[in-house]
Write a protein that holds these residues in place. Structure first.
Motif, short mmCIF file in Angstrom:
data_model
loop_
_atom_site.label_atom_id
_atom_site.label_comp_id
_atom_site.label_asym_id
_atom_site.label_seq_id
_atom_site.Cartn_x
_atom_site.Cartn_y
_atom_site.Cartn_z
N ASP A 52 0.82 -1.10 -0.27
CA ASP A 52 0.15 -0.04 -0.05
C ASP A 52 0.78 1.37 0.13
O ASP A 52 0.28 2.28 0.24
CB ASP A 52 -0.99 0.08 1.23
CG ASP A 52 -1.96 -1.10 1.14
OD1 ASP A 52 -2.30 -1.53 0.02
OD2 ASP A 52 -2.39 -1.78 2.20
N ALA A 53 2.26 1.27 -0.12
CA ALA A 53 2.88 2.42 -0.26
C ALA A 53 2.55 3.27 -1.28
O ALA A 53 2.28 4.68 -1.01
CB ALA A 53 4.45 2.00 -0.41
N VAL A 54 2.19 2.83 -2.61
CA VAL A 54 1.89 3.66 -3.39
C VAL A 54 0.67 4.40 -3.21
O VAL A 54 0.45 5.72 -3.36
CB VAL A 54 1.58 3.10 -4.61
CG1 VAL A 54 0.96 3.84 -5.84
CG2 VAL A 54 3.10 2.56 -5.31
N ASP A 55 -0.30 3.65 -2.54
CA ASP A 55 -1.76 4.13 -2.46
C ASP A 55 -1.59 5.17 -1.17
O ASP A 55 -2.40 6.22 -1.33
CB ASP A 55 -2.80 3.06 -1.82
CG ASP A 55 -2.87 1.73 -2.57
OD1 ASP A 55 -2.59 2.11 -3.91
OD2 ASP A 55 -3.34 0.77 -2.35
N ILE A 56 -0.85 5.07 -0.29
CA ILE A 56 -0.63 6.04 1.01
C ILE A 56 0.10 7.18 0.28
O ILE A 56 -0.72 8.36 0.56
CB ILE A 56 0.23 5.50 1.98
CG1 ILE A 56 -0.90 4.32 2.92
CG2 ILE A 56 0.51 6.49 2.98
CD1 ILE A 56 0.14 3.34 3.72
N ALA A 57 0.87 7.22 -0.50
CA ALA A 57 1.71 8.41 -1.05
C ALA A 57 0.67 9.13 -2.06
O ALA A 57 0.64 10.33 -1.91
CB ALA A 57 2.83 7.78 -1.93
N LEU A 58 -0.10 8.61 -2.53
CA LEU A 58 -0.88 9.02 -3.76
C LEU A 58 -1.98 9.96 -2.71
O LEU A 58 -2.28 11.08 -3.06
CB LEU A 58 -1.85 8.08 -4.45
CG LEU A 58 -2.57 8.74 -5.66
CD1 LEU A 58 -2.34 7.78 -6.99
CD2 LEU A 58 -3.89 8.84 -5.19
N ILE A 59 -2.56 9.16 -1.64
CA ILE A 59 -3.85 9.83 -0.91
C ILE A 59 -3.15 11.02 -0.13
O ILE A 59 -3.98 11.93 0.06
CB ILE A 59 -4.52 8.83 -0.33
CG1 ILE A 59 -5.22 7.99 -1.04
CG2 ILE A 59 -5.41 9.40 1.04
CD1 ILE A 59 -6.29 8.47 -1.80
N ASN A 60 -1.95 10.92 0.43
CA ASN A 60 -1.30 11.87 1.10
C ASN A 60 -1.14 12.99 0.29
O ASN A 60 -1.04 14.25 0.85
CB ASN A 60 0.03 11.72 1.66
CG ASN A 60 -0.40 10.74 2.81
OD1 ASN A 60 -1.29 10.70 3.41
ND2 ASN A 60 0.70 9.72 3.26
#
Length: 155
Positions: A52-60
């Motif tokens: 989920d690193a990409v997901d978290i970076a995108l949402i942040n």
């Protein structure tokens, strides 16, 4: 307003850039370290391969009025929670009206896979799929730009 792309497996990056460039909207593409991506228009953000690193970076990096392109219903749900707009690679808009059902279907599919069930495989992407996405994406971008949503610089 900016466009954020869950770019790891996104088949329409070239269309996103073409439309965004034509409308002068900045694009941020987020990928993990197992992918290589170059662009003369988009800002590329590379994050670890952690779950989920990409997901978290995108949402942040997502703000109200931004447009998020993702295949992931969870990412779409979080984007909607931040008052952003979300669309998938086939031109389907994620909305408050359809996200709960999509999340429930994802849950059921996960249960079926865990139980050993098969899920139908995806068909090969066609030119018509790309055209459908481009039309829906252009409409989403141009309508929101006309609403006067301030176009923001990338992070």
């Amino acid at each position: 307003m900016k466009i954020l792309v869950d770019a790891d497996a996104c088949p329409v990056k070239h269309i996103i850039e073409r439309v965004a460039k034509g409308l002068n909207i900045p694009v941020v593409m987020v990928i993990d370290t197992s992918h290589i991506l170059e662009s003369d228009y988009s800002k590329i953000i590379q994050v670890s391969k952690a779950p989920d690193a990409v997901d978290i970076a995108l949402i942040n990096r997502t703000n109200s009025g931004d447009i998020v392109v993702t295949q992931d219903y969870g990412v779409a749900s979080m984007a909607l929670g931040k008052r952003a707009l979300a669309i998938n690679q086939n031109g389907r808009y994620y909305t408050e009206e359809n996200i709960d059902l999509l999340m429930f279907e994802r849950h059921l599919s996960k249960k079926q896979r865990k139980a050993g069930g098969r899920i139908a495989s995806m068909k090969k992407r066609s030119k018509e799929d790309d055209e459908k996405f481009e039309l829906a994406f252009y409409k989403l971008c141009s309508q929101n730009k006309l609403k006067g949503i301030k176009v923001s610089k990338t992070d």
